[in-house]
Scaffold this motif. Structure first.
Motif, mmCIF file in Angstrom:
data_model
loop_
_atom_site.group_PDB
_atom_site.id
_atom_site.type_symbol
_atom_site.label_atom_id
_atom_site.label_comp_id
_atom_site.label_asym_id
_atom_site.label_seq_id
_atom_site.Cartn_x
_atom_site.Cartn_y
_atom_site.Cartn_z
ATOM 1 N N ARG A 183 -10.122 1.372 0.637
ATOM 2 C CA ARG A 183 -10.362 0.342 -0.381
ATOM 3 C C ARG A 183 -9.645 -0.959 -0.008
ATOM 4 N NH1 ARG A 183 -9.563 4.635 -3.997
ATOM 5 N NH2 ARG A 183 -7.420 3.958 -4.409
ATOM 6 N N ALA A 184 -8.405 -0.836 0.471
ATOM 7 C CA ALA A 184 -7.630 -2.036 0.783
ATOM 8 C C ALA A 184 -8.180 -2.762 2.004
ATOM 9 C CB ALA A 184 -6.166 -1.659 1.016
ATOM 10 N N LEU A 185 -8.540 -2.005 3.047
ATOM 11 C CA LEU A 185 -8.921 -2.622 4.316
ATOM 12 C C LEU A 185 -10.395 -2.999 4.392
ATOM 13 C CD1 LEU A 185 -6.904 -0.252 6.686
ATOM 14 C CD2 LEU A 185 -6.324 -2.604 6.083
ATOM 15 N N VAL A 186 -11.250 -2.205 3.745
ATOM 16 C CA VAL A 186 -12.698 -2.438 3.833
ATOM 17 C C VAL A 186 -13.211 -3.198 2.615
ATOM 18 C CG1 VAL A 186 -14.960 -1.336 4.032
ATOM 19 C CG2 VAL A 186 -12.999 -0.362 5.246
ATOM 20 N N ASP A 187 -12.908 -2.686 1.427
ATOM 21 C CA ASP A 187 -13.510 -3.244 0.217
ATOM 22 C C ASP A 187 -12.809 -4.516 -0.267
ATOM 23 O OD1 ASP A 187 -15.175 -1.051 0.310
ATOM 24 O OD2 ASP A 187 -13.935 0.134 -1.054
ATOM 25 N N GLU A 188 -11.472 -4.513 -0.273
ATOM 26 C CA GLU A 188 -10.746 -5.629 -0.867
ATOM 27 C C GLU A 188 -10.518 -6.775 0.106
ATOM 28 O OE1 GLU A 188 -7.163 -3.956 -2.433
ATOM 29 O OE2 GLU A 188 -8.227 -2.560 -3.762
ATOM 30 N N ARG A 189 -10.114 -6.466 1.349
ATOM 31 C CA ARG A 189 -9.745 -7.530 2.286
ATOM 32 C C ARG A 189 -10.762 -7.745 3.401
ATOM 33 N NH1 ARG A 189 -5.430 -5.103 0.248
ATOM 34 N NH2 ARG A 189 -3.639 -6.367 -0.399
ATOM 35 N N ALA A 190 -11.724 -6.841 3.533
ATOM 36 C CA ALA A 190 -12.773 -6.970 4.563
ATOM 37 C C ALA A 190 -12.174 -7.140 5.955
ATOM 38 C CB ALA A 190 -13.707 -8.134 4.230
ATOM 39 N N TRP A 191 -11.090 -6.453 6.231
ATOM 40 C CA TRP A 191 -10.504 -6.470 7.575
ATOM 41 C C TRP A 191 -11.352 -5.658 8.546
ATOM 42 C CZ3 TRP A 191 -4.514 -5.795 8.179
ATOM 43 C CH2 TRP A 191 -3.865 -6.906 7.622
ATOM 44 N N GLU A 195 -6.045 12.833 1.853
ATOM 45 C CA GLU A 195 -7.368 12.289 1.572
ATOM 46 C C GLU A 195 -7.282 11.119 0.591
ATOM 47 O OE1 GLU A 195 -6.558 15.419 1.497
ATOM 48 O OE2 GLU A 195 -7.887 16.494 2.856
ATOM 49 N N ALA A 196 -6.412 11.257 -0.410
ATOM 50 C CA ALA A 196 -6.247 10.163 -1.378
ATOM 51 C C ALA A 196 -5.663 8.921 -0.709
ATOM 52 C CB ALA A 196 -5.345 10.619 -2.518
ATOM 53 N N GLN A 197 -4.734 9.126 0.227
ATOM 54 C CA GLN A 197 -4.141 7.990 0.926
ATOM 55 C C GLN A 197 -5.166 7.293 1.819
ATOM 56 O OE1 GLN A 197 -0.312 8.824 2.727
ATOM 57 N NE2 GLN A 197 0.168 10.328 1.166
ATOM 58 N N ILE A 237 0.842 -1.202 0.000
ATOM 59 C CA ILE A 237 0.000 0.000 0.000
ATOM 60 C C ILE A 237 0.869 1.241 0.000
ATOM 61 C CG2 ILE A 237 -1.724 1.306 1.300
ATOM 62 C CD1 ILE A 237 -2.770 -1.351 2.394
ATOM 63 N N GLY A 238 1.930 1.249 0.817
ATOM 64 C CA GLY A 238 2.813 2.400 0.884
ATOM 65 C C GLY A 238 3.499 2.706 -0.430
#
Length: 414
Positions: free
Chosen positions: A55-63, A47-49, A38-39
């Motif tokens: 997207r990575a934590l909620v949408d893609e990996r559902a963490w 805001e973009a970060q 991600i980094g």
């Protein structure tokens, strides 16, 4: 297996997060590699970060659930280091404990940090490339990046007459009064004004108050002790190394509301004291704007490029570690009471005051430092304006704008 994951999550885990196990079954190493990826792609504004992390934590990996991420993001804006870094620390900690938090923060910060330190350590060679002509374009693009940051922060954080007054007061005051102490005092006063004048605008809390735990007290006490003790120790021991550590720690500790607040704070601590040349301070920021990840990495560039402690890249590591320490300490302290902080009227109001003050601090930095460095003749106003147009209207990424303007002036100003 599912039962074990539920047991690890526990009743006190924050909303939507399972503790102690990652989706792919790994531990800190897996967390580190994920946030490293991600980094490496975390270009753009704060805001973009944050959007990329969501997207990575909620949408893609559902963490994390949407509600859990929103709670983390609110508290992240209250803490130093930038929202992106604080979200990484919080998500990693809840996923894999303290080791997971450190792994996530290190992975997210590592790409920008390593590149920034390399650039700072090689500054003397970089400054001499093509007779230094590229520096002018980098400074102009850097000034445009700061201007765009101010406008973006202003739209989000300066709404209504009270916030406008706080921002204007901070900006005018810091144009008239210089020094890191003035900036820190302005931020503290802005938080107090926000808490006093904006509390009624904050939504009422529906969460019960959390108990102040040993972790909360320990983190806050360690931060306060280092904040007060480092300059005293540097003076008593006549230690330049401790002086650099103290300067970076103070800058990192007050870099709240937006990660790029590290710029005026560390500039006042180092360039303002003659530790760093104007070209390195301003063109260096332009270069750092082209890197992915948190703006906190600028501390690594400054630490490697400064000549107060002539250490090169070890100085960059030292300064970056010191600037990051407040984010780690206060993230650890805030974790047990995150839900209460997110729902607190007082915390929300203080954050509103801090945000408005941050806009004033950045505006004074633009006026006093970035514009005078970038503009040596009337036509340079057009150069800065053109860079801003590329950033805000053409939506060109900061890295492309900075590199493009540096290359253009290297060609045409030699």
């Amino acid at each position: 297996m599912a039962g074990a994951a539920d047991a690890l999550a526990g009743d006190d885990a924050p909303i939507g997060i399972q503790r102690g196990v990652t989706k792919d079954g790994g531990g800190p190493r897996s967390i580190f590699l994920m946030f490293l990826r991600i980094g490496l792609s975390a270009f753009g504004t704060g805001e973009a970060q944050v959007a990329r992390l969501r997207r990575a934590l909620v949408d893609e990996r559902a963490w994390i659930t949407s509600e859990g991420f929103a709670e983390i993001a609110v508290v992240a804006n209250l803490l130093p280091g930038g929202a992106g870094l604080q979200i990484a620390l919080a998500a990693g900690r809840e996923r894999g404990g303290t080791a997971g938090g450190l792994a996530a923060g290190l992975g997210y910060l590592a790409p920008a940090a390593l590149l920034a330190i390399v650039l700072g350590a090689g500054w003397s060679r970089l400054a001499g490339l093509v007779d230094g002509a590229w520096i002018h374009g980098a400074k102009a693009a850097g000034a445009a990046v700061v201007l765009q940051t101010i406008l973006t922060m202003g739209r989000r954080m300066v709404r209504g007459p009270i916030r406008i007054g706080i921002a204007a007061g901070a900006g005018v005051g810091l144009v008239l009064t210089t020094g890191p102490g003035a900036q820190m005092a302005a931020l503290a006063v802005g938080a107090m004004f926000g808490c006093a004048l904006l509390r009624d605008e904050a939504p009422a809390s529906s969460r019960p108050s959390a108990f102040v735990t040993r972790a909360v007290l320990g983190g806050v006490a360690a931060f306060a002790l280092l904040l007060a003790g480092l300059p005293i120790a540097a003076g008593l021991l006549n230690s330049p190394e401790l002086g650099l550590v103290g300067a970076a720690f103070r800058a990192g500790g007050f870099a709240v509301a937006d990660g790029r607040m590290i710029l005026p704070l560390i500039e006042a601590e180092t360039h303002g004291r003659g530790w760093l040349s104007t070209d390195a301070a301003t063109a260096g920021f332009g270069l750092i704007s082209a890197l992915p990840g948190p703006a906190l990495a600028y501390a690594g560039f400054v630490g490697a490029a400064q000549d107060y402690v002539a250490w090169g890249w070890p100085g960059g590591l030292l300064a970056l570690a010191a600037a990051t320490a407040p984010a780690l300490l206060l993230a650890q302290a805030a974790a047990p009471i995150r839900a209460t902080l997110a729902a607190s009227r007082e915390a929300t109001a203080a954050m509103a005051g801090l945000g408005a003050t941050a806009v004033g601090v950045m505006s004074a930095f633009l006026w006093r430092t970035m514009l005078p460095a970038a503009i040596s003749r009337p036509s340079d106003w057009a150069l800065v304006g053109a860079a801003w147009i590329f950033l805000s209207i053409a939506r060109l990424p900061a890295w492309a704008t900075v590199l493009g303007f540096a290359m253009a002036t290297a060609i045409f100003r030699r």
